[in-house]
Design a protein around this motif. Structure first.
Motif, PDB file in Angstrom:
ATOM      1  N   ALA A 532       0.937  -1.106   0.012  1.00 47.69           N
ATOM      2  CA  ALA A 532       0.123   0.166  -0.097  1.00 47.69           C
ATOM      3  C   ALA A 532       0.917   1.241  -0.016  1.00 47.69           C
ATOM      4  O   ALA A 532       0.459   2.272  -0.743  1.00 47.69           O
ATOM      5  CB  ALA A 532      -1.052  -0.013   1.325  1.00 47.69           C
ATOM      6  N   LEU A 533       1.959   1.286   0.746  1.00 49.05           N
ATOM      7  CA  LEU A 533       2.814   2.439   0.846  1.00 49.05           C
ATOM      8  C   LEU A 533       3.584   2.732  -0.580  1.00 49.05           C
ATOM      9  O   LEU A 533       3.636   3.675  -1.007  1.00 49.05           O
ATOM     10  CB  LEU A 533       3.797   2.157   1.844  1.00 49.05           C
ATOM     11  CG  LEU A 533       3.685   2.576   3.537  1.00 49.05           C
ATOM     12  CD1 LEU A 533       4.860   2.433   4.249  1.00 49.05           C
ATOM     13  CD2 LEU A 533       3.251   4.260   3.415  1.00 49.05           C
ATOM     14  N   SER A 534       4.022   1.545  -1.231  1.00 45.84           N
ATOM     15  CA  SER A 534       4.561   1.920  -2.765  1.00 45.84           C
ATOM     16  C   SER A 534       3.418   2.444  -3.455  1.00 45.84           C
ATOM     17  O   SER A 534       4.381   2.867  -4.638  1.00 45.84           O
ATOM     18  CB  SER A 534       4.972   0.354  -2.702  1.00 45.84           C
ATOM     19  OG  SER A 534       3.938  -0.124  -3.444  1.00 45.84           O
ATOM     20  N   PHE A 535       2.281   2.297  -3.164  1.00 44.07           N
ATOM     21  CA  PHE A 535       1.362   3.130  -4.291  1.00 44.07           C
ATOM     22  C   PHE A 535       1.289   4.568  -3.947  1.00 44.07           C
ATOM     23  O   PHE A 535       0.064   5.104  -4.642  1.00 44.07           O
ATOM     24  CB  PHE A 535       0.216   2.150  -4.393  1.00 44.07           C
ATOM     25  CG  PHE A 535       0.509   0.762  -4.785  1.00 44.07           C
ATOM     26  CD1 PHE A 535       1.308   0.374  -5.839  1.00 44.07           C
ATOM     27  CD2 PHE A 535      -0.163  -0.462  -4.306  1.00 44.07           C
ATOM     28  CE1 PHE A 535       1.480  -0.849  -6.114  1.00 44.07           C
ATOM     29  CE2 PHE A 535       0.097  -1.649  -4.519  1.00 44.07           C
ATOM     30  CZ  PHE A 535       0.935  -1.731  -5.581  1.00 44.07           C
ATOM     31  N   GLU A 536       1.769   4.983  -3.030  1.00 41.78           N
ATOM     32  CA  GLU A 536       1.790   6.442  -2.574  1.00 41.78           C
ATOM     33  C   GLU A 536       0.473   7.016  -2.220  1.00 41.78           C
ATOM     34  O   GLU A 536      -0.135   7.684  -2.897  1.00 41.78           O
ATOM     35  CB  GLU A 536       2.154   7.257  -3.853  1.00 41.78           C
ATOM     36  CG  GLU A 536       3.770   7.079  -4.059  1.00 41.78           C
ATOM     37  CD  GLU A 536       4.172   7.740  -5.287  1.00 41.78           C
ATOM     38  OE1 GLU A 536       3.337   8.517  -6.102  1.00 41.78           O
ATOM     39  OE2 GLU A 536       5.486   7.714  -5.745  1.00 41.78           O
ATOM     40  N   PRO A 537      -0.178   6.316  -1.144  1.00 36.69           N
ATOM     41  CA  PRO A 537      -1.369   6.946  -0.617  1.00 36.69           C
ATOM     42  C   PRO A 537      -1.147   8.315   0.058  1.00 36.69           C
ATOM     43  O   PRO A 537      -0.146   9.005   0.150  1.00 36.69           O
ATOM     44  CB  PRO A 537      -1.749   5.975   0.402  1.00 36.69           C
ATOM     45  CG  PRO A 537      -0.197   5.783   0.995  1.00 36.69           C
ATOM     46  CD  PRO A 537       0.471   5.438  -0.300  1.00 36.69           C
ATOM     47  N   GLU A 538      -2.535   9.024   0.409  1.00 36.84           N
ATOM     48  CA  GLU A 538      -2.360  10.285   0.648  1.00 36.84           C
ATOM     49  C   GLU A 538      -1.574  10.297   2.149  1.00 36.84           C
ATOM     50  O   GLU A 538      -1.491   9.247   2.773  1.00 36.84           O
ATOM     51  CB  GLU A 538      -3.909  10.801   0.990  1.00 36.84           C
ATOM     52  CG  GLU A 538      -4.316  10.992  -0.341  1.00 36.84           C
ATOM     53  CD  GLU A 538      -5.950  11.744  -0.274  1.00 36.84           C
ATOM     54  OE1 GLU A 538      -6.460  11.976   0.732  1.00 36.84           O
ATOM     55  OE2 GLU A 538      -6.667  11.733  -1.442  1.00 36.84           O
ATOM     56  N   ASP A 539      -1.284  11.595   2.541  1.00 31.66           N
ATOM     57  CA  ASP A 539      -0.223  11.784   3.593  1.00 31.66           C
ATOM     58  C   ASP A 539      -0.880  10.991   4.923  1.00 31.66           C
ATOM     59  O   ASP A 539      -0.104  10.290   5.595  1.00 31.66           O
ATOM     60  CB  ASP A 539       0.042  13.021   3.990  1.00 31.66           C
ATOM     61  CG  ASP A 539       0.943  13.657   2.808  1.00 31.66           C
ATOM     62  OD1 ASP A 539       1.567  12.916   1.996  1.00 31.66           O
ATOM     63  OD2 ASP A 539       1.053  14.969   2.491  1.00 31.66           O
ATOM     64  N   ASP A 540      -2.238  11.261   5.073  1.00 31.04           N
ATOM     65  CA  ASP A 540      -2.643  10.714   6.453  1.00 31.04           C
ATOM     66  C   ASP A 540      -2.804   9.163   6.452  1.00 31.04           C
ATOM     67  O   ASP A 540      -2.516   8.542   7.423  1.00 31.04           O
ATOM     68  CB  ASP A 540      -4.032  11.338   6.741  1.00 31.04           C
ATOM     69  CG  ASP A 540      -5.088  10.889   5.688  1.00 31.04           C
ATOM     70  OD1 ASP A 540      -4.623  10.896   4.644  1.00 31.04           O
ATOM     71  OD2 ASP A 540      -6.144  11.038   5.935  1.00 31.04           O
ATOM     72  N   VAL A 541      -3.076   8.683   5.661  1.00 33.19           N
ATOM     73  CA  VAL A 541      -3.206   7.244   5.229  1.00 33.19           C
ATOM     74  C   VAL A 541      -1.701   6.533   5.257  1.00 33.19           C
ATOM     75  O   VAL A 541      -1.370   5.537   6.087  1.00 33.19           O
ATOM     76  CB  VAL A 541      -3.664   6.764   3.863  1.00 33.19           C
ATOM     77  CG1 VAL A 541      -3.769   5.416   3.736  1.00 33.19           C
ATOM     78  CG2 VAL A 541      -5.196   7.239   3.846  1.00 33.19           C
ATOM     79  N   ALA A 542      -0.859   7.207   4.670  1.00 34.82           N
ATOM     80  CA  ALA A 542       0.713   6.872   4.636  1.00 34.82           C
ATOM     81  C   ALA A 542       1.121   6.802   6.180  1.00 34.82           C
ATOM     82  O   ALA A 542       1.816   6.003   6.654  1.00 34.82           O
ATOM     83  CB  ALA A 542       1.661   7.545   3.875  1.00 34.82           C
ATOM     84  N   GLU A 543       0.890   7.764   6.757  1.00 37.03           N
ATOM     85  CA  GLU A 543       1.205   8.019   8.229  1.00 37.03           C
ATOM     86  C   GLU A 543       0.778   6.895   9.207  1.00 37.03           C
ATOM     87  O   GLU A 543       1.509   6.353   9.972  1.00 37.03           O
ATOM     88  CB  GLU A 543       0.772   9.312   8.716  1.00 37.03           C
ATOM     89  CG  GLU A 543       1.459   9.738  10.358  1.00 37.03           C
ATOM     90  CD  GLU A 543       0.763  10.961  10.701  1.00 37.03           C
ATOM     91  OE1 GLU A 543       0.932  11.208  12.041  1.00 37.03           O
ATOM     92  OE2 GLU A 543       0.486  11.672  10.175  1.00 37.03           O
ATOM     93  N   ARG A 544      -0.700   6.421   9.023  1.00 33.04           N
ATOM     94  CA  ARG A 544      -1.017   5.572   9.700  1.00 33.04           C
ATOM     95  C   ARG A 544      -0.603   4.080   9.356  1.00 33.04           C
ATOM     96  O   ARG A 544      -0.361   3.254  10.272  1.00 33.04           O
ATOM     97  CB  ARG A 544      -2.827   5.510   9.594  1.00 33.04           C
ATOM     98  CG  ARG A 544      -3.456   4.380  10.503  1.00 33.04           C
ATOM     99  CD  ARG A 544      -4.934   4.561  10.014  1.00 33.04           C
ATOM    100  NE  ARG A 544      -5.747   3.763  11.385  1.00 33.04           N
ATOM    101  CZ  ARG A 544      -6.296   2.411  10.975  1.00 33.04           C
ATOM    102  NH1 ARG A 544      -5.769   1.703   9.878  1.00 33.04           N
ATOM    103  NH2 ARG A 544      -6.708   1.988  11.922  1.00 33.04           N
TER     104      ARG A 544
END
Length: 586
Positions: A532-544
């Protein structure tokens, strides 16, 4: 593919095949490798202007190369340099007579020079369908309208032309009949075309209504317009025609010369070709159409739309700009230009342009909805909601097809945290279009995220999945609602399927990882979170996600519940392997 479609496409294959030819060699071909390869590269990315220049540059260095003459001819015409294309067509006719596009270019030249006999000599009566229809117009130009109509009626009744051929032939019977003042025959033929085409195009409705009005059948003309506009957000050319008829004005005959008739043929066929892979040929046809009839703004609009689809935004903007401000198609052109500007990365300028369009066309629903759509795409949700408010205010009555407008406005309300307004719009959309899967999914998913109406949400999303079982986003929603209510074992297979359907979506991969963790498959969960991280989610999602990888989902859930934001609704805080907060190799 229909017989007519095969015949329309017959000349397209050789054009594509020349791209596979080896670079010409020999003394005359010295120095062409650079421009030739650059031309192929430009062609591959849809840049017809650069391709036309580069193929012509290569041809200048190897002037007898037939493949280069052909490529340069096609691209010069497609780039709008029609006179240069006609000159190349004349050269190609000398070495390879009968080339489909070349013959059409020469026929175009003949019609512009008022030389119908030359045109008729060029067009083989057994040749491709489009040439045979143009041949009928050349016959009309030779003062033989009766013979022209007979040719078209033969095409209409021929078995090998299929339904599209019948429609086109009947349409042009109607145009020629109108041109000679026989509006009775025109209306009958245009009605046949409309019946065969299940209503037909907006332009067909416009021509048919014009014939009816000239016959004094104003009520029937208005009925045709209203029927065609039903289910749309409006069409300015038809609206203006209705206004003029209601004001007692007799609509003029739009197509009254052979040149305009041939332009109609080329424009109509280019519209069919543009829907498939032959957009380059479609572009060339449309360029010939506007050369024959510069007032055919629909063809100019199609040119802009083809360039836009091929991501040639600068060229598309220039093409849109050629449509006069007082043309009936000006609204569509201004919206198209703004959308091309947005696609080119000029979002603020595009939004400003659409605000100006709304100011100019304040009573046109499409102006307001287009502004709302653009603002929504730019995440300017409050402003988008106001634009949709303007659209809703224009509705004389609310019809079932307006569900999409309420759905879109509902999204802007939901995203701008105006939930009560959002829910009201979503429910209005469902009232207008019961069981609409997009609305069911969005409303159901929103309920899940809010922790409300979970039983209703699950039923909504299940109903959406029944209608679109291969839609990854909707399948994900079903899995996620099951996860949120603690039905982890039931959630996993749905989320697994959603990942299979949408393998590079970061949110779906993240959801699947959470469900895997909750059923004890923690190593797999870590893998999904990393994907999921490799697909560049939005910042709040990536932080979680990063926090889950660092301390484990159990800790994240506990912290969220302590903050009053429970991730799992209606369950205890216990999970499998309680107390295990490692990331199992993450």
């Amino acid at each position: 593919m229909t017989t007519l479609s095969r015949r329309l496409f017959r000349a397209a294959a050789p054009l594509a095949l020349t791209a596979l030819l080896a670079i010409p060699s020999g003394a005359g071909a010295q120095g062409i490798a650079g421009p030739y390869l650059a031309a192929q590269h430009a062609e591959g990315r849809g840049d017809v202007v650069a391709a036309a220049r580069l193929y012509s540059e290569a041809l200048a260095r190897d002037s007898e190369n037939e493949a280069l003459i052909e490529r340069a001819m096609l691209h010069q015409i497609a780039a709008g340099n029609v006179e240069e294309g006609i000159a190349l067509a004349r050269r190609y006719e000398d070495v390879q007579p009968g080339h489909h596009l070349g013959v059409l270019a020469l026929a175009t030249d003949g019609l512009m020079k008022d030389d119908p006999e030359t045109v008729r000599a060029l067009l083989d009566s057994s040749g491709p369908f489009v040439g045979r229809v143009i041949d009928a117009w050349a016959t009309y130009a030779s003062d033989d309208a009766e013979g022209a109509i007979a040719m078209l009626q033969e095409l209409e009744n021929a078995d090998d032309n299929g339904l599209p051929g019948q429609i086109v032939a009947a349409y042009h019977v109607g145009l020629i009949a109108a041109a000679i003042g026989d509006d009775e025959m025109a209306e009958e033929a245009l009605s046949r075309a409309a019946d065969l085409a299940d209503g037909g195009t907006l332009r067909l409705a416009r021509l048919r209504a014009g014939a009816l009005a000239r016959l004094g059948r104003d009520d029937d003309a208005i009925a045709v317009i209203k029927e065609r506009l039903a289910g749309t957000y409006g069409n300015l050319p038809l609206t203006r025609l209705a206004e003029s008829i209601e004001a007692g004005q007799e609509p003029p005959v739009i197509v009254d010369t052979a040149s305009k008739g041939a332009a109609e043929v080329l424009y109509g066929v280019s519209g069919l070709l543009a829907r498939g892979r032959n957009r380059l040929i479609a572009l060339a046809y449309s360029r010939l159409a506007t050369y024959l009839d510069p007032d055919l703004t629909e063809a100019q609009l199609l040119i802009a739309q083809i360039l836009d689809r091929d991501e040639q935004y600068e060229a598309a903007i220039a093409a849109y700009a050629k449509i006069p401000d007082d043309a009936a198609e000006a609204l569509t052109a201004q919206i198209g230009m703004a959308e091309a500007m947005q696609a080119a990365g000029e979002a603020e300028e595009a939004i400003e342009a659409l605000y100006e369009t709304v100011d100019r066309f304040p009573n046109e629903l499409e102006a307001h909805t287009s502004l709302g759509d653009m603002l929504r795409r730019e995440s300017k949700f409050e402003d988008a909601g106001k634009a949709y408010d303007g659209a809703v205010a224009l509705l004389p009555s609310i019809e079932p097809y307006h569900w999409a407008l309420f759905y879109q406005r509902g999204i802007t309300f939901e995203r701008s945290k105006q939930w009560d307004k959002a829910e009201a719009d979503f429910r209005k959309a469902l009232e207008l279009e019961p069981d609409q899967p997009d609305v069911l999914n969005y409303l159901g998913y929103s309920f899940v995220e809010l922790g409300r109406n979970l039983e209703e949400a699950e039923k909504m999303i299940e109903k959406a999945v029944e209608q679109r079982p291969e839609d990854g986003y909707i399948v994900d929603s079903l899995g996620w609602v099951l996860y949120r209510v603690g039905e982890f074992d039931r959630a996993v297979p749905h989320l697994e399927k959603a990942v299979e359907l949408r393998p590079v979506d970061p949110i779906i991969n993240d959801h699947y990882g959470d469900a895997l963790w909750m059923v004890g498959r923690k190593i797999e969960a870590v893998f999904q979170w990393k994907r999921a991280l490799s697909f560049e989610p939005e910042d709040d999602v990536a932080e979680r996600i990063r926090k889950k990888l660092d301390v484990g989902l159990d800790v994240v859930i506990a912290e969220e519940e302590a903050a009053g934001k429970p991730a799992i609704i209606g369950r205890s805080t216990d999970t499998k392997d309680e107390g295990d907060t490692t990331n199992d190799g993450g």
